[in-house]
Design a protein around this motif. Structure first.
Motif, PDB file in Angstrom:
ATOM      1  N   GLY A  64      49.469 -22.531  22.104  1.00  0.00           N
ATOM      2  CA  GLY A  64      49.072 -21.363  21.327  1.00  0.00           C
ATOM      3  C   GLY A  64      48.290 -20.353  22.149  1.00  0.00           C
ATOM      4  O   GLY A  64      48.014 -20.545  23.336  1.00  0.00           O
ATOM      5  N   THR A  65      47.911 -19.256  21.497  1.00  0.00           N
ATOM      6  CA  THR A  65      47.273 -18.142  22.201  1.00  0.00           C
ATOM      7  C   THR A  65      45.795 -18.366  22.488  1.00  0.00           C
ATOM      8  O   THR A  65      45.195 -17.605  23.231  1.00  0.00           O
ATOM      9  CB  THR A  65      47.425 -16.844  21.383  1.00  0.00           C
ATOM     10  N   VAL A  66      45.196 -19.395  21.881  1.00  0.00           N
ATOM     11  CA  VAL A  66      43.820 -19.775  22.203  1.00  0.00           C
ATOM     12  C   VAL A  66      43.843 -21.241  22.593  1.00  0.00           C
ATOM     13  O   VAL A  66      44.144 -22.103  21.771  1.00  0.00           O
ATOM     14  CB  VAL A  66      42.872 -19.563  21.003  1.00  0.00           C
ATOM     15  N   LEU A  67      43.561 -21.557  23.853  1.00  0.00           N
ATOM     16  CA  LEU A  67      43.669 -22.934  24.307  1.00  0.00           C
ATOM     17  C   LEU A  67      42.508 -23.301  25.222  1.00  0.00           C
ATOM     18  O   LEU A  67      41.866 -22.424  25.813  1.00  0.00           O
ATOM     19  CB  LEU A  67      44.989 -23.169  25.045  1.00  0.00           C
ATOM     20  N   LEU A  79      42.222 -17.053  26.393  1.00  0.00           N
ATOM     21  CA  LEU A  79      42.743 -16.229  25.308  1.00  0.00           C
ATOM     22  C   LEU A  79      43.970 -15.484  25.799  1.00  0.00           C
ATOM     23  O   LEU A  79      43.905 -14.723  26.759  1.00  0.00           O
ATOM     24  CB  LEU A  79      41.685 -15.219  24.846  1.00  0.00           C
ATOM     25  N   CYS A  80      45.116 -15.710  25.153  1.00  0.00           N
ATOM     26  CA  CYS A  80      46.380 -15.105  25.564  1.00  0.00           C
ATOM     27  C   CYS A  80      46.938 -14.231  24.447  1.00  0.00           C
ATOM     28  O   CYS A  80      46.685 -14.462  23.270  1.00  0.00           O
ATOM     29  CB  CYS A  80      47.407 -16.186  25.904  1.00  0.00           C
ATOM     30  N   GLY A  81      47.713 -13.237  24.831  1.00  0.00           N
ATOM     31  CA  GLY A  81      48.397 -12.413  23.851  1.00  0.00           C
ATOM     32  C   GLY A  81      47.625 -11.169  23.470  1.00  0.00           C
ATOM     33  O   GLY A  81      46.395 -11.157  23.429  1.00  0.00           O
ATOM     34  N   TYR A  82      48.356 -10.117  23.181  1.00  0.00           N
ATOM     35  CA  TYR A  82      47.771  -8.809  22.865  1.00  0.00           C
ATOM     36  C   TYR A  82      46.783  -8.889  21.707  1.00  0.00           C
ATOM     37  O   TYR A  82      45.643  -8.427  21.805  1.00  0.00           O
ATOM     38  CB  TYR A  82      48.901  -7.829  22.541  1.00  0.00           C
ATOM     39  N   ASP A  83      47.214  -9.480  20.602  1.00  0.00           N
ATOM     40  CA  ASP A  83      46.378  -9.490  19.396  1.00  0.00           C
ATOM     41  C   ASP A  83      45.118 -10.327  19.584  1.00  0.00           C
ATOM     42  O   ASP A  83      44.035  -9.945  19.119  1.00  0.00           O
ATOM     43  CB  ASP A  83      47.183 -10.019  18.194  1.00  0.00           C
ATOM     44  N   PRO A 354      42.208 -13.923  35.456  1.00  0.00           N
ATOM     45  CA  PRO A 354      41.600 -13.648  34.161  1.00  0.00           C
ATOM     46  C   PRO A 354      40.124 -13.318  34.303  1.00  0.00           C
ATOM     47  O   PRO A 354      39.467 -13.782  35.228  1.00  0.00           O
ATOM     48  CB  PRO A 354      41.793 -14.962  33.385  1.00  0.00           C
ATOM     49  N   SER A 355      39.611 -12.511  33.395  1.00  0.00           N
ATOM     50  CA  SER A 355      38.188 -12.167  33.425  1.00  0.00           C
ATOM     51  C   SER A 355      37.393 -13.237  32.699  1.00  0.00           C
ATOM     52  O   SER A 355      37.692 -13.578  31.562  1.00  0.00           O
ATOM     53  CB  SER A 355      37.970 -10.814  32.742  1.00  0.00           C
ATOM     54  N   LEU A 356      36.370 -13.756  33.357  1.00  0.00           N
ATOM     55  CA  LEU A 356      35.536 -14.790  32.743  1.00  0.00           C
ATOM     56  C   LEU A 356      34.267 -14.170  32.166  1.00  0.00           C
ATOM     57  O   LEU A 356      33.584 -13.407  32.837  1.00  0.00           O
ATOM     58  CB  LEU A 356      35.146 -15.853  33.767  1.00  0.00           C
ATOM     59  N   LEU A 381      46.991 -10.149  31.499  1.00  0.00           N
ATOM     60  CA  LEU A 381      48.420 -10.020  31.791  1.00  0.00           C
ATOM     61  C   LEU A 381      49.255 -10.314  30.558  1.00  0.00           C
ATOM     62  O   LEU A 381      50.246  -9.642  30.292  1.00  0.00           O
ATOM     63  CB  LEU A 381      48.807 -10.962  32.929  1.00  0.00           C
ATOM     64  N   SER A 382      48.850 -11.309  29.779  1.00  0.00           N
ATOM     65  CA  SER A 382      49.609 -11.661  28.580  1.00  0.00           C
ATOM     66  C   SER A 382      49.540 -10.555  27.539  1.00  0.00           C
ATOM     67  O   SER A 382      50.423 -10.432  26.695  1.00  0.00           O
ATOM     68  CB  SER A 382      49.064 -12.964  27.975  1.00  0.00           C
ATOM     69  N   ALA A 383      48.487  -9.729  27.608  1.00  0.00           N
ATOM     70  CA  ALA A 383      48.337  -8.645  26.637  1.00  0.00           C
ATOM     71  C   ALA A 383      49.221  -7.447  26.964  1.00  0.00           C
ATOM     72  O   ALA A 383      49.833  -6.855  26.085  1.00  0.00           O
ATOM     73  CB  ALA A 383      46.867  -8.203  26.563  1.00  0.00           C
TER      74      ALA A 383
END
Length: 424
Positions: A64-67, A79-83, A354-356, A381-383
């Protein structure tokens, strides 16, 4: 068998057993799903350290988009994905504002500076930096004049090669560095000056070292790696050299400081340091100045140079787009500030890693309650590569951004729901 060897073996076995049991124990019961971690290494064996974003993308398809990803014994919420990323940044911006206390930066900056500080110190340095950069021309015509002047030096240097092959990295780095240096120190360097070449070399080397496995592993077991040689030791050496250069520079300026004639950011910081206010002694100390200048050196040098190198590379690869862009710039001076950003440049600038950010309070994006101790990584990138939001996001098509010019403005193509990516 020696009794000491037996006792040591028992201690090691108990240590690993304790670590494994702690990882299995659900201390935070509502954490997002994720792959099962191994003792000590966590999920690092599943991550491509050279291109971690590809590993995150594949894992997000399953979990999923939060893992939850375990980097060693540290839990990181990806956290992945635009939304999902938009929800975290816009609806929970305050909770996601703090930076993580990574061992590699804790040792080199001790929580000072701008990039990896937190709380009131970060707010004070950010407020001072934005205000002072504005005072010395950032975002104003004054900085445009400096950039135009530096561009002339750059063009002269490029012409001096007479069309022969050369490595453009050092020249571009020096040109870009001179802009931020003029604000920080009040003057520029010649491109062959050994001082600026040494600064550029150390900063570029540190940026490369930051993505090495040894440095990533250092953030997991710093106490052990402090005793061992490796790339992380070279990074520390470079950082100390940079800090010594900065310390020597502001020490010289402090001797000749004129409160009524401040010429650069160092002068402004030193004036704040001498005001005698509680904030002056608490935040405007030498260690904060060293870390702040080091942050600004790196930020003002590497990112813009990377943008220019990608622009040059892509213009070479797509000469027809170069012709269109050149026509746009020649048609009217209003287009001189037009920036052509292609897909690949976006992927490089915004999404290499990714930004931490460290949570400053408990947060609940997408039904999960994230504790303060977790490190959320917003996977940009996923966004910006989500097909539902962007047209053909992973295919490099410069022409879709800049159309053949039929009027006095550049036209850009975006999907109806597209929101251009931004960075702070």
């Amino acid at each position: 068998m020696d009794l000491s060897v037996i006792l040591l073996s028992v201690v090691v076995i108990l240590f690993f057993a304790n670590v494994y049991s702690n990882q299995k124990r659900h201390i935070h019961k509502n954490l997002p799903p994720g792959p099962k971690p191994l003792p000590i290494v966590g999920n690092m064996h599943m991550i491509d350290m050279k291109q971690p974003y590809k590993s995150f993308m594949e894992l997000s398809k399953e979990y999923g988009t939060v893992l939850t990803i375990h980097f060693g014994m540290a839990k990181v919420i990806v956290l992945c994905g635009y939304d999902t990323v938009k929800d975290a940044l816009l609806n929970h911006g305050e909770e996601f504002s703090n930076r993580p206390k990574l061992p590699i930066f804790s040792k080199t900056t001790d929580g000072n500076g701008l990039f990896f500080s937190n709380g009131e110190s970060w707010k004070a340095m950010r407020r001072f930096t934005l205000s002072t950069l504005g005072d010395y021309g950032m975002g104003k015509k004054a900085i445009e004049d400096k950039i135009s002047e530096e561009a002339k030096y750059l063009v002269q240097t490029l012409n001096s090669y007479g069309g022969k092959p050369f490595d453009i990295l050092t020249v571009l780095n020096a040109a870009v560095a001179n802009i931020i240096i003029s604000i920080l120190l009040g003057h520029r360097f010649n491109y062959d000056d050994p001082i600026i070449l040494r600064l550029i070399g150390m900063i570029n080397e540190n940026i490369q070292l930051m993505s090495s496995r040894a440095v990533m592993l250092y953030n997991v077991i710093p106490t052990l790696l402090d005793l061992l040689p490796g790339p992380h030791q070279k990074l520390f050496e470079n950082m100390w050299h940079l800090q010594n250069f900065i310390r020597e520079t502001f020490t010289k300026q402090k001797k000749n400081l004129d409160v009524n004639d401040q010429s650069n950011l160092i002068d402004a910081f030193l004036v704040n340091q001498q005001e005698g206010k509680s904030e002056s002694s608490e935040y405007f100390h030498n260690d904060n100045l060293i870390a702040l200048l080091n942050d600004l050196f790196a930020a003002g040098m590497e990112t813009t140079t990377t943008t220019m190198r990608w622009a040059i590379l892509l213009m070479m690869k797509y000469p027809e787009i170069q012709t269109i862009a050149n026509s746009s710039l020649n048609m009217t001076t209003l287009l001189l500030t037009c920036l052509l950003v292609t897909d690949s440049a976006c992927l490089t600038l915004f999404c290499v890693q990714p930004s931490l950010y460290l949570l400053s309070a408990t947060c609940q994006p997408a039904k999960y309650l994230l504790p303060v101790t977790c490190q959320p990584a917003k996977y940009l990138l996923s966004a910006i590569c989500q097909p539902a939001k962007y047209l053909l996001p992973v295919i490099c098509q410069p022409a879709k951004y800049l159309l053949p010019v039929t009027c006095q403005t550049a036209k850009y193509l975006m999907s109806a729901t597209c929101q251009p990516p931004s960075t702070c």
